[in-house]
Design a protein around this motif. Structure first.
Motif, PDB file in Angstrom:
ATOM      1  N   MET A 128      -1.999  81.173  73.951  1.00  0.00           N
ATOM      2  CA  MET A 128      -2.470  82.216  74.839  1.00  0.00           C
ATOM      3  C   MET A 128      -1.304  82.970  75.476  1.00  0.00           C
ATOM      4  N   LYS A 129      -0.194  82.261  75.707  1.00  0.00           N
ATOM      5  CA  LYS A 129       0.970  82.891  76.334  1.00  0.00           C
ATOM      6  C   LYS A 129       1.528  84.002  75.449  1.00  0.00           C
ATOM      7  N   ASN A 130       1.672  83.738  74.145  1.00  0.00           N
ATOM      8  CA  ASN A 130       2.180  84.772  73.228  1.00  0.00           C
ATOM      9  C   ASN A 130       1.248  85.976  73.184  1.00  0.00           C
ATOM     10  N   PHE A 131      -0.042  85.728  73.208  1.00  0.00           N
ATOM     11  CA  PHE A 131      -1.013  86.819  73.181  1.00  0.00           C
ATOM     12  C   PHE A 131      -0.817  87.725  74.392  1.00  0.00           C
ATOM     13  N   LEU A 132      -0.717  87.134  75.558  1.00  0.00           N
ATOM     14  CA  LEU A 132      -0.550  87.916  76.781  1.00  0.00           C
ATOM     15  C   LEU A 132       0.820  88.593  76.840  1.00  0.00           C
ATOM     16  N   THR A 133       1.838  87.913  76.360  1.00  0.00           N
ATOM     17  CA  THR A 133       3.192  88.480  76.346  1.00  0.00           C
ATOM     18  C   THR A 133       3.267  89.706  75.444  1.00  0.00           C
ATOM     19  N   HIS A 134       2.547  89.674  74.335  1.00  0.00           N
ATOM     20  CA  HIS A 134       2.619  90.746  73.324  1.00  0.00           C
ATOM     21  C   HIS A 134       1.325  91.559  73.251  1.00  0.00           C
ATOM     22  N   LEU A 135       0.629  91.660  74.352  1.00  0.00           N
ATOM     23  CA  LEU A 135      -0.675  92.330  74.373  1.00  0.00           C
ATOM     24  C   LEU A 135      -0.609  93.790  73.912  1.00  0.00           C
ATOM     25  N   VAL A 136       0.386  94.531  74.361  1.00  0.00           N
ATOM     26  CA  VAL A 136       0.486  95.955  73.987  1.00  0.00           C
ATOM     27  C   VAL A 136       0.748  96.109  72.491  1.00  0.00           C
ATOM     28  N   PRO A 137       1.790  95.460  71.925  1.00  0.00           N
ATOM     29  CA  PRO A 137       1.972  95.630  70.472  1.00  0.00           C
ATOM     30  C   PRO A 137       0.811  95.088  69.642  1.00  0.00           C
ATOM     31  N   ILE A 138       0.166  94.029  70.104  1.00  0.00           N
ATOM     32  CA  ILE A 138      -0.992  93.497  69.374  1.00  0.00           C
ATOM     33  C   ILE A 138      -2.107  94.537  69.340  1.00  0.00           C
ATOM     34  N   THR A 139      -2.339  95.186  70.450  1.00  0.00           N
ATOM     35  CA  THR A 139      -3.383  96.208  70.512  1.00  0.00           C
ATOM     36  C   THR A 139      -3.046  97.398  69.625  1.00  0.00           C
TER      37      THR A 139
ATOM     38  N   LEU B  25      -0.676  90.847  59.690  1.00  0.00           N
ATOM     39  CA  LEU B  25       0.313  89.758  59.701  1.00  0.00           C
ATOM     40  C   LEU B  25       1.160  89.822  60.972  1.00  0.00           C
ATOM     41  N   GLY B  26       1.489  91.031  61.419  1.00  0.00           N
ATOM     42  CA  GLY B  26       2.254  91.195  62.655  1.00  0.00           C
ATOM     43  C   GLY B  26       1.515  90.625  63.844  1.00  0.00           C
ATOM     44  N   VAL B  27       0.212  90.882  63.925  1.00  0.00           N
ATOM     45  CA  VAL B  27      -0.607  90.313  65.001  1.00  0.00           C
ATOM     46  C   VAL B  27      -0.573  88.792  64.927  1.00  0.00           C
ATOM     47  N   THR B  28      -0.740  88.261  63.724  1.00  0.00           N
ATOM     48  CA  THR B  28      -0.750  86.812  63.536  1.00  0.00           C
ATOM     49  C   THR B  28       0.569  86.187  63.983  1.00  0.00           C
ATOM     50  N   PHE B  29       1.681  86.767  63.551  1.00  0.00           N
ATOM     51  CA  PHE B  29       2.984  86.230  63.927  1.00  0.00           C
ATOM     52  C   PHE B  29       3.233  86.344  65.432  1.00  0.00           C
TER      53      PHE B  29
ATOM     54  N   GLU C 244       7.051  85.777  67.113  1.00  0.00           N
ATOM     55  CA  GLU C 244       8.020  86.432  66.231  1.00  0.00           C
ATOM     56  C   GLU C 244       7.693  87.922  66.097  1.00  0.00           C
ATOM     57  N   THR C 245       8.704  88.781  66.211  1.00  0.00           N
ATOM     58  CA  THR C 245       8.472  90.233  66.208  1.00  0.00           C
ATOM     59  C   THR C 245       8.889  90.938  64.919  1.00  0.00           C
ATOM     60  N   TYR C 246       9.544  90.248  63.995  1.00  0.00           N
ATOM     61  CA  TYR C 246      10.049  90.916  62.793  1.00  0.00           C
ATOM     62  C   TYR C 246       8.937  91.542  61.949  1.00  0.00           C
ATOM     63  N   VAL C 247       7.862  90.832  61.759  1.00  0.00           N
ATOM     64  CA  VAL C 247       6.763  91.350  60.939  1.00  0.00           C
ATOM     65  C   VAL C 247       6.103  92.533  61.642  1.00  0.00           C
ATOM     66  N   ALA C 248       5.921  92.423  62.951  1.00  0.00           N
ATOM     67  CA  ALA C 248       5.341  93.527  63.716  1.00  0.00           C
ATOM     68  C   ALA C 248       6.242  94.760  63.642  1.00  0.00           C
TER      69      ALA C 248
ATOM     70  N   GLY D 143       4.544 101.993  69.499  1.00  0.00           N
ATOM     71  CA  GLY D 143       4.449 100.574  69.137  1.00  0.00           C
ATOM     72  C   GLY D 143       5.765 100.032  68.634  1.00  0.00           C
ATOM     73  N   LEU D 144       6.459 100.812  67.838  1.00  0.00           N
ATOM     74  CA  LEU D 144       7.782 100.389  67.341  1.00  0.00           C
ATOM     75  C   LEU D 144       8.740 100.197  68.503  1.00  0.00           C
ATOM     76  N   TYR D 145       8.682 101.083  69.458  1.00  0.00           N
ATOM     77  CA  TYR D 145       9.530 100.973  70.640  1.00  0.00           C
ATOM     78  C   TYR D 145       9.164  99.720  71.463  1.00  0.00           C
ATOM     79  N   VAL D 146       7.878  99.537  71.712  1.00  0.00           N
ATOM     80  CA  VAL D 146       7.414  98.429  72.561  1.00  0.00           C
ATOM     81  C   VAL D 146       7.746  97.070  71.931  1.00  0.00           C
ATOM     82  N   VAL D 147       7.539  96.949  70.642  1.00  0.00           N
ATOM     83  CA  VAL D 147       7.763  95.643  69.992  1.00  0.00           C
ATOM     84  C   VAL D 147       9.252  95.297  69.965  1.00  0.00           C
ATOM     85  N   ASN D 148      10.116  96.297  70.111  1.00  0.00           N
ATOM     86  CA  ASN D 148      11.562  96.048  70.088  1.00  0.00           C
ATOM     87  C   ASN D 148      12.219  96.202  71.449  1.00  0.00           C
ATOM     88  N   ALA D 149      11.419  96.402  72.500  1.00  0.00           N
ATOM     89  CA  ALA D 149      11.994  96.569  73.839  1.00  0.00           C
ATOM     90  C   ALA D 149      12.441  95.257  74.428  1.00  0.00           C
TER      91      ALA D 149
END
Length: 132
Positions: free
Chosen positions: A1-12, A72-76, A82-86, A126-132
């Motif tokens: 759940m922590k990863n989901f909340l941490t990466h909520l914006v890129p997941i969305t 796959l990015g959402v899954t990772f 992990e942010t590489y796939v995203a 999204g590219l910016y957010v996942v790499n911020a």
């Protein structure tokens, strides 16, 4: 759940892009002929007119890769953080949208190009957010 909340914006954003590209790719698969006919008319007075079937196939492959990368990015992100796939998914989404934008600009379909620009802004954010 922590990863989901941490990466909520890129997941969305990845979910949004997944839906966008999967639907578009499936439309091309199930109505390739109809899409080809429409696009031949759309590009009839351009340098792309004779390449429509091959370009449509290239866009189809790019859209499937982008959709697969997004899911796959959402899954990772959820399971490992992990942010590489995203990052790859966001980047290939941007490349796909740039290819579509190029086609719309060549066809002088400026309203269509504007629509693609809106999707591109989401993908680049999204590219910016996942790499911020």
């Amino acid at each position: 759940m922590k990863n989901f909340l941490t990466h909520l914006v890129p997941i969305t954003i990845l979910a949004f892009l997944f839906i966008t590209f999967l639907q578009s790719a499936l439309d091309k698969v199930f109505d390739f002929k109809g899409n080809t006919v429409w696009l031949k008319q759309h590009f009839e007075n351009t340098i792309l007119a004779k390449q429509v079937p091959i370009l449509l196939g290239i866009v189809l492959v790019l859209e499937f890769i982008a959709a697969l990368g997004c899911i796959l990015g959402v899954t990772f992100l959820i399971y490992s953080g992990e942010t590489y796939v995203a990052t790859f998914a966001m980047f290939i989404s941007c490349i796909t949208l740039l290819a579509l934008l190029f086609g719309q600009r060549v066809a002088k379909d400026y309203p269509g190009a504007l629509t693609i620009t809106c999707y591109f802004l989401v993908a680049i954010f999204g590219l910016y957010v996942v790499n911020a």
